[in-house]
Write a protein that holds these residues in place. Structure first.
Motif, short mmCIF file in Angstrom:
data_model
loop_
_atom_site.label_atom_id
_atom_site.label_comp_id
_atom_site.label_asym_id
_atom_site.label_seq_id
_atom_site.Cartn_x
_atom_site.Cartn_y
_atom_site.Cartn_z
N PHE A 228 -3.10 58.68 35.06
CA PHE A 228 -2.83 57.99 33.80
C PHE A 228 -2.84 58.98 32.63
N LEU A 229 -3.85 59.84 32.58
CA LEU A 229 -3.93 60.80 31.48
C LEU A 229 -2.80 61.83 31.56
N LEU A 230 -2.43 62.24 32.76
CA LEU A 230 -1.33 63.21 32.89
C LEU A 230 0.00 62.61 32.41
N CYS A 231 0.19 61.32 32.62
CA CYS A 231 1.45 60.69 32.22
C CYS A 231 1.50 60.38 30.72
N TRP A 232 0.37 60.01 30.13
CA TRP A 232 0.39 59.52 28.76
C TRP A 232 -0.07 60.55 27.73
N THR A 233 -0.84 61.56 28.12
CA THR A 233 -1.33 62.53 27.14
C THR A 233 -0.21 63.32 26.47
N PRO A 234 0.83 63.80 27.18
CA PRO A 234 1.91 64.52 26.47
C PRO A 234 2.56 63.70 25.36
N TYR A 235 2.78 62.41 25.60
CA TYR A 235 3.39 61.57 24.57
C TYR A 235 2.48 61.45 23.36
N SER B 48 7.82 59.93 26.27
CA SER B 48 7.73 58.47 26.41
C SER B 48 8.30 58.01 27.74
N ALA B 49 9.35 58.69 28.22
CA ALA B 49 9.88 58.37 29.55
C ALA B 49 8.85 58.67 30.63
N LEU B 50 8.10 59.77 30.46
CA LEU B 50 7.04 60.11 31.41
C LEU B 50 5.96 59.04 31.42
N GLY B 51 5.61 58.51 30.24
CA GLY B 51 4.63 57.43 30.18
C GLY B 51 5.12 56.17 30.85
N CYS B 52 6.42 55.86 30.71
CA CYS B 52 6.98 54.66 31.35
C CYS B 52 6.99 54.79 32.87
N ILE B 53 7.16 56.01 33.36
CA ILE B 53 7.18 56.22 34.82
C ILE B 53 5.85 55.82 35.44
#
Length: 369
Positions: A251-258, A294-299
């Protein structure tokens, strides 16, 4: 021969040109690539996410008679993911050259759903990881299967907090016509009298939505790892920790960059105003970074069911049994999160206690003889 040169025509036309909105050929090629790759990525995530979460809900429905607290949290996470997956077709259409063509109402709904998924995911993971850590402390547990009311209250409080935090999106997100790009965009627009709400809403998002919950997750996971290294916990508690930690890490890997990109955009944001209305207008590089992150977070909405299949052996067995149309009467936890579940007695520890008790009794008998 006349050697004079008339320079009046050269310096007479001293018009200035604005190159801010000028786009080079590379920009057109990059936008064309984004207009194809991002919709394809959203389409793949939509198919995988619907199949995975649909299968997860089917397994939960089959297990409804033996409902546990872990099932409650997994259900709420799955509902949040399904809401986000339902918005992917709209965002895929916006990523193309046509822009946003669905009106202001769907613009508000899509922005609110995007943030609700993030808030719901991080807040519920805080509850799960906190219960996992407290279960490692002797005689301490946040949730209990005997009193499931606290778990339902926690989930309802999370949803209520998510709705409150998304009020700025429902109010200020509009479909705004950008004349420079010749297309309509779904952006935040503020009137001159309410421009301070832009900073207030961003401050709430960065602090209450990301920084504080992320810090709580990191602290809980660090304490769990330290506790597992120092103490010999039961196998059930170790399995629960080995499921919770990867869920938090992914979860943190997907949402932290955004969120990091959004923090940078907050400090470097530029605004464009027309008719007493100010709309957010980040730099070109930040726009691209926000699209990608944001696309990474949606994935992440399609990754969670895959993580359950890979980490939770009981869920994998139940899923295979359902696909084969076989009956699985096992009442063990599907997710092995340990939320609200009492730890089973360790057979090795019981054997050692029994051995020590028999040795003490033997010593007492020998002393009496």
């Amino acid at each position: 021969m006349n050697m004079e040169v008339d320079l009046d025509g050269l310096f007479h036309q001293n018009d200035t040109f604005d190159y801010d909105n000028y786009e080079y050929k590379d920009d057109f090629e990059t936008s064309a690539i984004e207009g194809v790759s991002i919709p394809v990525l959203y389409s793949v995530a939509l198919v995988i996410g619907l199949l995975g979460n649909g299968l997860l809900l089917a397994v939960l429905a089959q297990k409804r008679r033996n409902w546990s607290i872990s099932d409650t949290f997994i259900l709420h996470l799955s509902v949040a993911d399904l809401l986000l997956l339902g918005m992917l077709p709209f965002w895929a259409a916006q990523a193309t050259q046509s822009g946003w063509c669905f009106g202001s109402f769907l613009c508000k709904i899509s922005g609110a759903v995007f943030n609700i998924n993030f808030y719901c995911g991080i807040f519920l993971l805080v509850c799960i990881s906190l219960d996992c850590y407290l279960s490692l402390v002797p005689t301490t547990q946040l949730y209990s299967q005997k009193k499931p009311r606290l778990a339902h209250i926690s989930c309802l409080s999370v949803w209520l907090g998510c709705l409150i935090l998304t009020i700025p999106d429902c109010v200020f997100l509009v479909a705004h016509r950008d004349h420079a790009q010749a297309k309509t965009l779904c952006v935040h627009c503020y009137s001159q009298s309410l421009i301070y709400w832009e900073r207030v809403s961003r401050l709430l998002y960065h602090t209450l939505g990301f920084l504080l919950p992320a810090a709580a997750l990191i602290i809980c996971c660090s304490c769990i790892l330290l506790r597992l290294q120092r103490c010999s916990e039961s196998l059930q508690k170790k399995r629960a920790a080995m499921v919770v930690l990867p869920l938090v890490a992914v979860f943190l890997l997907c949402w932290t960059p955004y969120n990091i990109t959004l923090i940078v955009e907050t400090f470097r944001s530029s605004s464009k105003g027309t008719d007493n209305v100010v709309c957010s207008n980040p730099e070109r590089s930040l726009k691209k970074a926000l699209k990608v992150t944001s696309a990474l977070g949606c994935i992440h909405a399609c990754l969670r069911p895959l993580l359950y299949l890979g980490l939770c052996g009981n869920f994998r067995k139940r899923t295979l049994a359902m696909l084969r149309r076989a009956t699985d009467v096992s009442k063990s936890s599907l997710w092995e999160l340990g939320v609200g579940e009492e730890a089973l007695p360790d057979p090795n520890q019981d054997a050692e206690e029994l051995k020590s008790m028999t040795s003490v009794e033997h010593q007492v008998q020998s002393s009496q003889c």
